[in-house]
Design a protein around this motif. Structure first.
Motif, PDB file in Angstrom:
ATOM      1  N   MET A   1      34.049 -18.368  -9.754  1.00 57.67           N
ATOM      2  CA  MET A   1      33.168 -19.546  -9.908  1.00 57.67           C
ATOM      3  C   MET A   1      31.494 -19.259  -9.649  1.00 57.67           C
ATOM      4  N   LYS A   2      30.958 -19.558 -10.804  1.00 62.36           N
ATOM      5  CA  LYS A   2      29.591 -19.267 -10.803  1.00 62.36           C
ATOM      6  C   LYS A   2      28.601 -20.508 -10.343  1.00 62.36           C
ATOM      7  N   THR A   3      27.996 -20.322  -9.211  1.00 60.10           N
ATOM      8  CA  THR A   3      27.008 -21.273  -8.811  1.00 60.10           C
ATOM      9  C   THR A   3      25.760 -21.259  -9.431  1.00 60.10           C
ATOM     10  N   LYS A   4      25.046 -22.338  -9.715  1.00 65.72           N
ATOM     11  CA  LYS A   4      23.841 -22.463 -10.224  1.00 65.72           C
ATOM     12  C   LYS A   4      22.968 -23.159  -9.338  1.00 65.72           C
ATOM     13  N   TYR A   5      21.830 -22.545  -9.065  1.00 66.10           N
ATOM     14  CA  TYR A   5      20.781 -23.278  -8.173  1.00 66.10           C
ATOM     15  C   TYR A   5      19.379 -23.461  -9.014  1.00 66.10           C
ATOM     16  N   VAL A   6      19.759 -24.557  -9.908  1.00 55.96           N
ATOM     17  CA  VAL A   6      18.659 -24.800 -10.700  1.00 55.96           C
ATOM     18  C   VAL A   6      17.371 -24.847 -10.052  1.00 55.96           C
ATOM     19  N   ILE A   7      17.412 -25.636  -9.088  1.00 58.08           N
ATOM     20  CA  ILE A   7      16.154 -26.315  -8.209  1.00 58.08           C
ATOM     21  C   ILE A   7      15.424 -24.802  -7.902  1.00 58.08           C
ATOM     22  N   ARG A   8      15.994 -23.819  -7.301  1.00 56.85           N
ATOM     23  CA  ARG A   8      15.576 -22.649  -6.896  1.00 56.85           C
ATOM     24  C   ARG A   8      14.923 -21.928  -7.958  1.00 56.85           C
ATOM     25  N   LEU A  32      17.581 -33.302  -8.837  1.00 55.03           N
ATOM     26  CA  LEU A  32      18.048 -33.895  -7.518  1.00 55.03           C
ATOM     27  C   LEU A  32      18.627 -35.120  -7.838  1.00 55.03           C
ATOM     28  N   THR A  33      18.151 -35.843  -8.858  1.00 50.80           N
ATOM     29  CA  THR A  33      18.845 -37.137  -9.234  1.00 50.80           C
ATOM     30  C   THR A  33      20.331 -36.941  -9.806  1.00 50.80           C
ATOM     31  N   ALA A  34      20.544 -36.028 -10.593  1.00 56.39           N
ATOM     32  CA  ALA A  34      21.752 -35.848 -11.247  1.00 56.39           C
ATOM     33  C   ALA A  34      22.858 -35.296  -9.902  1.00 56.39           C
ATOM     34  N   MET A  35      22.318 -34.413  -9.074  1.00 56.64           N
ATOM     35  CA  MET A  35      23.129 -33.991  -8.338  1.00 56.64           C
ATOM     36  C   MET A  35      23.623 -34.755  -7.034  1.00 56.64           C
ATOM     37  N   GLY A  36      22.845 -35.566  -6.481  1.00 64.53           N
ATOM     38  CA  GLY A  36      22.814 -36.479  -5.806  1.00 64.53           C
ATOM     39  C   GLY A  36      22.853 -35.966  -4.119  1.00 64.53           C
ATOM     40  N   TYR A  37      22.595 -34.701  -4.148  1.00 66.05           N
ATOM     41  CA  TYR A  37      22.492 -33.915  -2.803  1.00 66.05           C
ATOM     42  C   TYR A  37      21.621 -32.874  -3.027  1.00 66.05           C
ATOM     43  N   ILE A  38      21.167 -31.959  -2.015  1.00 64.10           N
ATOM     44  CA  ILE A  38      20.602 -30.557  -2.251  1.00 64.10           C
ATOM     45  C   ILE A  38      21.194 -29.584  -1.578  1.00 64.10           C
ATOM     46  N   SER A  39      21.372 -28.435  -2.166  1.00 63.75           N
ATOM     47  CA  SER A  39      22.183 -27.371  -1.372  1.00 63.75           C
ATOM     48  C   SER A  39      21.127 -26.666  -0.306  1.00 63.75           C
ATOM     49  N   ASP A  40      21.754 -25.977   0.428  1.00 64.44           N
ATOM     50  CA  ASP A  40      20.820 -25.331   1.351  1.00 64.44           C
ATOM     51  C   ASP A  40      19.654 -24.261   0.627  1.00 64.44           C
TER      52      ASP A  40
END
Length: 64
Positions: A1-8, A32-40
């Motif tokens: 599974m490929k995780t994307k951290y677009v904000i980073r 931020l709006t689309a995800m509804g949360y923010i990863s660490d």
């Protein structure tokens, strides 16, 4: 599974060019709006961006 951290990735772009452009800011807000949360990882990236802006190393470019 490929995780994307677009904000980073967007923060990395701002750090590289030493500017927070309206386009980058809008993309961050959209993610931020689309995800509804923010990863660490993304949260830490945003903290770094804010610290760099507070220190005057990143220039905020106003909207036209």
């Amino acid at each position: 599974m490929k995780t994307k951290y677009v904000i980073r990735q967007l923060v990395e772009k701002a750090l590289f060019i030493k500017k927070l452009t309206p386009e980058i800011e809008n993309e961050i807000n959209s993610e931020l709006t689309a995800m509804g949360y923010i990863s660490d990882v993304d949260y830490e990236a945003l903290e770094l961006l804010m610290a760099e802006m507070d220190a005057g190393r990143i220039q905020l470019i106003p909207s036209i």
